[in-house]
Scaffold this motif. Structure first.
Motif, PDB file in Angstrom:
ATOM      1  N   LEU A 259       0.619  -1.110   0.041  1.00  0.00           N
ATOM      2  CA  LEU A 259      -0.114  -0.103   0.143  1.00  0.00           C
ATOM      3  C   LEU A 259       0.873   1.253   0.027  1.00  0.00           C
ATOM      4  CD1 LEU A 259      -2.865   1.048   0.780  1.00  0.00           C
ATOM      5  CD2 LEU A 259      -2.190   1.521   3.129  1.00  0.00           C
ATOM      6  N   ALA A 260       0.467   2.239  -0.587  1.00  0.00           N
ATOM      7  CA  ALA A 260       1.078   3.407  -0.575  1.00  0.00           C
ATOM      8  C   ALA A 260      -0.171   4.532  -0.516  1.00  0.00           C
ATOM      9  CB  ALA A 260       1.941   3.942  -1.890  1.00  0.00           C
ATOM     10  N   ILE A 261       0.226   5.654   0.376  1.00  0.00           N
ATOM     11  CA  ILE A 261      -0.826   6.661   0.910  1.00  0.00           C
ATOM     12  C   ILE A 261      -0.425   7.954   0.074  1.00  0.00           C
ATOM     13  CG2 ILE A 261      -2.266   7.831   2.541  1.00  0.00           C
ATOM     14  CD1 ILE A 261      -1.566   5.343   4.498  1.00  0.00           C
ATOM     15  N   ILE A 262      -1.286   8.496  -0.471  1.00  0.00           N
ATOM     16  CA  ILE A 262      -0.734   9.804  -1.337  1.00  0.00           C
ATOM     17  C   ILE A 262      -1.548  10.853  -0.695  1.00  0.00           C
ATOM     18  CG2 ILE A 262      -0.472  11.016  -3.461  1.00  0.00           C
ATOM     19  CD1 ILE A 262       1.002   8.397  -2.997  1.00  0.00           C
ATOM     20  N   GLN A 263      -1.129  12.082  -0.242  1.00  0.00           N
ATOM     21  CA  GLN A 263      -1.142  13.057   0.471  1.00  0.00           C
ATOM     22  C   GLN A 263      -1.102  14.293  -0.587  1.00  0.00           C
ATOM     23  OE1 GLN A 263       0.271  13.543   4.212  1.00  0.00           O
ATOM     24  NE2 GLN A 263      -0.344  15.784   4.302  1.00  0.00           N
ATOM     25  N   THR A 264      -2.263  15.165  -0.545  1.00  0.00           N
ATOM     26  CA  THR A 264      -2.009  16.321  -1.404  1.00  0.00           C
ATOM     27  C   THR A 264      -1.251  17.450  -0.725  1.00  0.00           C
ATOM     28  OG1 THR A 264      -4.126  17.319  -0.451  1.00  0.00           O
ATOM     29  CG2 THR A 264      -4.355  16.096  -2.202  1.00  0.00           C
ATOM     30  N   THR A 265      -0.955  18.499  -1.574  1.00  0.00           N
ATOM     31  CA  THR A 265      -0.517  19.806  -0.748  1.00  0.00           C
ATOM     32  C   THR A 265      -1.572  20.767  -1.072  1.00  0.00           C
ATOM     33  OG1 THR A 265       0.452  20.501  -2.870  1.00  0.00           O
ATOM     34  CG2 THR A 265       1.977  19.078  -1.601  1.00  0.00           C
ATOM     35  N   GLU A 266      -1.021  22.052  -0.777  1.00  0.00           N
ATOM     36  CA  GLU A 266      -2.260  23.199  -0.766  1.00  0.00           C
ATOM     37  C   GLU A 266      -2.041  23.700  -2.252  1.00  0.00           C
ATOM     38  OE1 GLU A 266      -1.707  25.718   2.290  1.00  0.00           O
ATOM     39  OE2 GLU A 266      -2.088  24.352   3.751  1.00  0.00           O
ATOM     40  N   LYS A 267      -1.552  23.197  -3.156  1.00  0.00           N
ATOM     41  CA  LYS A 267      -1.405  23.359  -4.586  1.00  0.00           C
ATOM     42  C   LYS A 267      -2.554  22.493  -5.368  1.00  0.00           C
ATOM     43  CE  LYS A 267       3.270  25.536  -4.767  1.00  0.00           C
ATOM     44  NZ  LYS A 267       4.371  25.183  -5.325  1.00  0.00           N
TER      45      LYS A 267
ATOM     46  N   VAL B 229      -1.018   5.687 -11.808  1.00  0.00           N
ATOM     47  CA  VAL B 229      -2.486   6.245 -11.681  1.00  0.00           C
ATOM     48  C   VAL B 229      -2.169   7.766 -11.827  1.00  0.00           C
ATOM     49  CG1 VAL B 229      -3.368   4.340 -10.540  1.00  0.00           C
ATOM     50  CG2 VAL B 229      -2.225   6.107  -9.194  1.00  0.00           C
ATOM     51  N   THR B 230      -3.410   8.434 -12.085  1.00  0.00           N
ATOM     52  CA  THR B 230      -3.437   9.935 -12.105  1.00  0.00           C
ATOM     53  C   THR B 230      -4.655  10.373 -11.269  1.00  0.00           C
ATOM     54  OG1 THR B 230      -2.631  10.281 -14.523  1.00  0.00           O
ATOM     55  CG2 THR B 230      -3.930  11.891 -13.584  1.00  0.00           C
ATOM     56  N   LEU B 231      -4.170  11.227 -10.317  1.00  0.00           N
ATOM     57  CA  LEU B 231      -5.037  11.748  -9.098  1.00  0.00           C
ATOM     58  C   LEU B 231      -5.161  13.158  -9.698  1.00  0.00           C
ATOM     59  CD1 LEU B 231      -3.397  10.154  -6.031  1.00  0.00           C
ATOM     60  CD2 LEU B 231      -5.145   9.091  -7.564  1.00  0.00           C
ATOM     61  N   THR B 232      -6.617  13.975  -9.442  1.00  0.00           N
ATOM     62  CA  THR B 232      -6.734  15.370  -9.602  1.00  0.00           C
ATOM     63  C   THR B 232      -6.911  16.066  -8.329  1.00  0.00           C
ATOM     64  OG1 THR B 232      -7.697  14.742 -11.580  1.00  0.00           O
ATOM     65  CG2 THR B 232      -8.157  16.917 -10.777  1.00  0.00           C
ATOM     66  N   SER B 233      -6.062  16.944  -7.882  1.00  0.00           N
ATOM     67  CA  SER B 233      -6.336  17.854  -6.653  1.00  0.00           C
ATOM     68  C   SER B 233      -6.743  19.263  -6.913  1.00  0.00           C
ATOM     69  CB  SER B 233      -5.024  17.813  -5.883  1.00  0.00           C
ATOM     70  OG  SER B 233      -4.954  18.691  -4.835  1.00  0.00           O
ATOM     71  N   THR B 234      -7.937  19.462  -6.303  1.00  0.00           N
ATOM     72  CA  THR B 234      -8.667  20.775  -6.680  1.00  0.00           C
ATOM     73  C   THR B 234      -8.981  21.541  -5.355  1.00  0.00           C
ATOM     74  OG1 THR B 234     -10.832  19.835  -6.756  1.00  0.00           O
ATOM     75  CG2 THR B 234      -9.500  20.087  -8.960  1.00  0.00           C
ATOM     76  N   ALA B 235      -9.104  22.790  -5.352  1.00  0.00           N
ATOM     77  CA  ALA B 235      -9.592  23.635  -4.195  1.00  0.00           C
ATOM     78  C   ALA B 235     -10.894  22.906  -3.664  1.00  0.00           C
ATOM     79  CB  ALA B 235      -9.496  24.861  -4.340  1.00  0.00           C
ATOM     80  N   ALA B 236     -11.183  22.834  -2.569  1.00  0.00           N
ATOM     81  CA  ALA B 236     -12.487  22.722  -2.082  1.00  0.00           C
ATOM     82  C   ALA B 236     -13.568  23.956  -2.395  1.00  0.00           C
ATOM     83  CB  ALA B 236     -12.701  22.364  -0.442  1.00  0.00           C
TER      84      ALA B 236
ATOM     85  N   PHE C 185     -10.339  29.584  -0.348  1.00  0.00           N
ATOM     86  CA  PHE C 185      -9.409  30.587  -0.640  1.00  0.00           C
ATOM     87  C   PHE C 185      -8.095  30.139  -1.179  1.00  0.00           C
ATOM     88  CE2 PHE C 185     -12.079  32.710   2.666  1.00  0.00           C
ATOM     89  CZ  PHE C 185     -12.846  33.532   2.025  1.00  0.00           C
ATOM     90  N   SER C 186      -7.840  30.855  -2.230  1.00  0.00           N
ATOM     91  CA  SER C 186      -6.096  30.623  -2.516  1.00  0.00           C
ATOM     92  C   SER C 186      -5.274  31.361  -1.557  1.00  0.00           C
ATOM     93  CB  SER C 186      -6.004  31.316  -3.994  1.00  0.00           C
ATOM     94  OG  SER C 186      -6.010  32.820  -3.798  1.00  0.00           O
ATOM     95  N   GLY C 187      -4.090  31.066  -1.589  1.00  0.00           N
ATOM     96  CA  GLY C 187      -3.144  31.709  -0.577  1.00  0.00           C
ATOM     97  C   GLY C 187      -3.293  33.045  -0.706  1.00  0.00           C
ATOM     98  N   LYS C 188      -3.179  33.749  -1.710  1.00  0.00           N
ATOM     99  CA  LYS C 188      -3.190  35.440  -2.065  1.00  0.00           C
ATOM    100  C   LYS C 188      -4.411  35.570  -1.358  1.00  0.00           C
ATOM    101  CE  LYS C 188      -1.501  36.976  -5.491  1.00  0.00           C
ATOM    102  NZ  LYS C 188      -1.290  37.151  -6.974  1.00  0.00           N
TER     103      LYS C 188
END
Length: 482
Positions: free
Chosen positions: A431-439, A457-464, A468-471
């Motif tokens: 098993l591998a557990i993949i964690q998102t960043t804030e990007k 495999v391809t994963l998609t990471s999007t803002a909830a 807010f974005s960082g800025k």
């Protein structure tokens, strides 16, 4: 697997876990203490009980009483005060504290002593439900010993299993250890336990015996199996390098053991047919073949197209068994009801490992630096069969706004680190557990191993939604300060 309730042992659970139980529909036994004044270990909660038990219990009830999942409170687990009159006094005090803050739910305690004159907690007469751990052979005597009471089995089984390992013969039960004073000398050199459900400690039971006792004693309102998952610590029956328990229905990596399908066949309304073990053995070796099944009258077993007979569960049995001289090829089970096929399961003798299969439990993630995707690796032969003894070292490479948060393979005596970018397969899986960043962005994960075709495999990471974005966050923070 059909589980509908979780006992939180033996301390207040994380509130997030109760939130999940509310959403998912699990019933919860919310449990406060593993000890009162009498210690189980030198540095445990008994040191704090006198000064903190009232505050801690009140805080727990106030915090958790509005969770609809919580259906019962437990004031303790296998408390040592069962054996003297302090248990009576403290049981009354703790139950009264609970009732002052929540009079709507019953109160219990997970007890070990099933004879009234030996159990000073039950003698307090304040528990709404009498709950007992283990000693399933005593269940038939409970209504006579405690007339008019309601009973619950708070801890049963404690059976040992290592996923994908099988000790023959399957109907010979290994009791490891034999008692509390005898050191284990008959275990396996590789620190494994059989997944045939035929290994247990002296105080426990096989999964089949434990659940069978509940079925045969309807005054038991239900059972909690020890334990849902393997967990770090209590590496019974083995010493180091074993460092995880062997009790779980599911292993430390989250992969189901065979007992998972026993419960699924008993606890769900869906048709189940699970065939075990794997089919890679020595020529001529007699192999015990099991099937767990439901929603069917019988199961037929075929080897390379030739019938080995039809079996039906007899009496209290929860599986069927064939003893088969091994020959390479295809093992097939067919369950039938009224003569009509319900399910078919097939296991093949495998060729050498050839490729990696990589699957993600979730492919759409939130870019919050916390979200996770669990990637299952299966080592397959060229025909796509899981290779049951594969131990290839699998490397994980992440491209994009993600990272490897952890790895595992479920082997209870593995000394490989959990924080790494590689892991050996154990019995064909890891098993591998993949964690998102804030990007935000696309995360590609590749799994490779020497002499195996890689997988990705391809994963998609999007803002909830609403995030807010960082800025934007910096702007909001500046505005708030001003």
């Amino acid at each position: 697997m059909g589980c509908n309730a979780i006992r939180m042992s033996h301390n207040p659970p994380a509130p997030e876990l109760l939130d999940l139980c509310d959403r998912m529909g699990f019933l919860v036994m919310d449990e406060a203490f593993d000890m009162w004044q009498k210690k189980k270990n030198g540095k445990d909660y008994h040191l704090d009980f006198k000064h903190w038990h009232r505050r801690d219990l009140e805080d727990q009830i106030r915090r958790d009483r509005n969770h609809p999942s919580v259906f019962i409170w437990s004031i303790g687990n296998e408390i040592r005060e069962q054996f003297d009159s302090t248990g009576t006094r403290l049981a009354k005090e703790l139950t009264a504290l609970v009732k002052q803050l929540d009079s709507t739910r019953p109160v219990t305690s997970a007890l070990t002593e099933q004879e009234p004159d030996k159990n000073f907690i039950s003698q307090a007469g304040v528990l709404d439900v009498l709950s007992f751990n283990y000693k399933h052979a005593e269940y038939p005597k409970l209504p006579q010993r405690f007339p008019g009471q309601i009973f619950l089995a708070t801890e049963t089984a404690a059976a040992f299993e290592t996923r994908g390992h099988y000790d023959l013969p399957s109907d010979s039960v290994r009791i490891w250890p034999l008692d509390g004073k005898t050191k284990l000398t008959t275990g396996n050199l590789d620190f494994t336990a059989s997944s045939y459900d035929n290994a247990r400690p002296y105080w426990g039971a096989t999964h089949e015996a434990a659940w069978g006792a509940i079925k045969q004693n309807p005054h038991l309102t239900g059972t909690f199996v020890w334990s849902g998952f393997d967990y770090l610590g209590e590496p019974l029956p083995y010493p180091w390098p074993a460092h995880s328990s062997y009790f779980g229905v599911i292993d430390l990596a989250g992969f189901p053991k065979d007992a998972y399908y026993l419960y699924q066949s008993e606890w769900t309304n869906q048709p189940v047919l699970h065939l075990l073990p794997h089919w890679n053995w020595r020529p001529g070796q007699t192999v015990d073949v099991w099937a767990y099944y439901s929603q069917a009258d019988e199961v037929e077993l075929l080897l390379n197209g030739k019938s080995l007979g039809t079996r039906k569960k007899q009496g209290a049995d929860l599986h069927v068994l064939w003893r088969v001289p091994y020959a390479p090829g295809t093992l097939q089970a067919v369950s039938r009801k009224g003569g009509q096929t319900v399910l078919t399961r097939t296991i093949n003798t495998t060729a050498p490992a050839a490729k990696i299969e990589l699957t993600a439990d979730r492919s759409k993630l939130q870019a919050d630096g916390k979200d996770l995707s669990f990637l299952t690796v299966r080592v397959l032969d060229a025909a796509g069969n899981l290779v049951p003894d594969a131990a290839n070292l699998v490397q994980f490479a992440v491209n994009g706004p993600g990272l490897v948060a952890g790895v595992d393979n479920g082997y209870q005596a593995s000394l490989e680190p959990f924080k790494a970018d590689s892991r050996k397969a154990y019995n064909g899986m890891c098993l591998a557990i993949i964690q998102t960043t804030e990007k935000e962005g696309t995360i590609t994960v590749q799994a490779t191993a020497d002499n195996l075709t890689p997988a990705a495999v391809t994963l998609t990471s999007t803002a909830a939604p609403g995030a807010f974005s960082g800025k934007e966050q910096a702007s909001q923070s500046h505005a708030a300060k001003n």
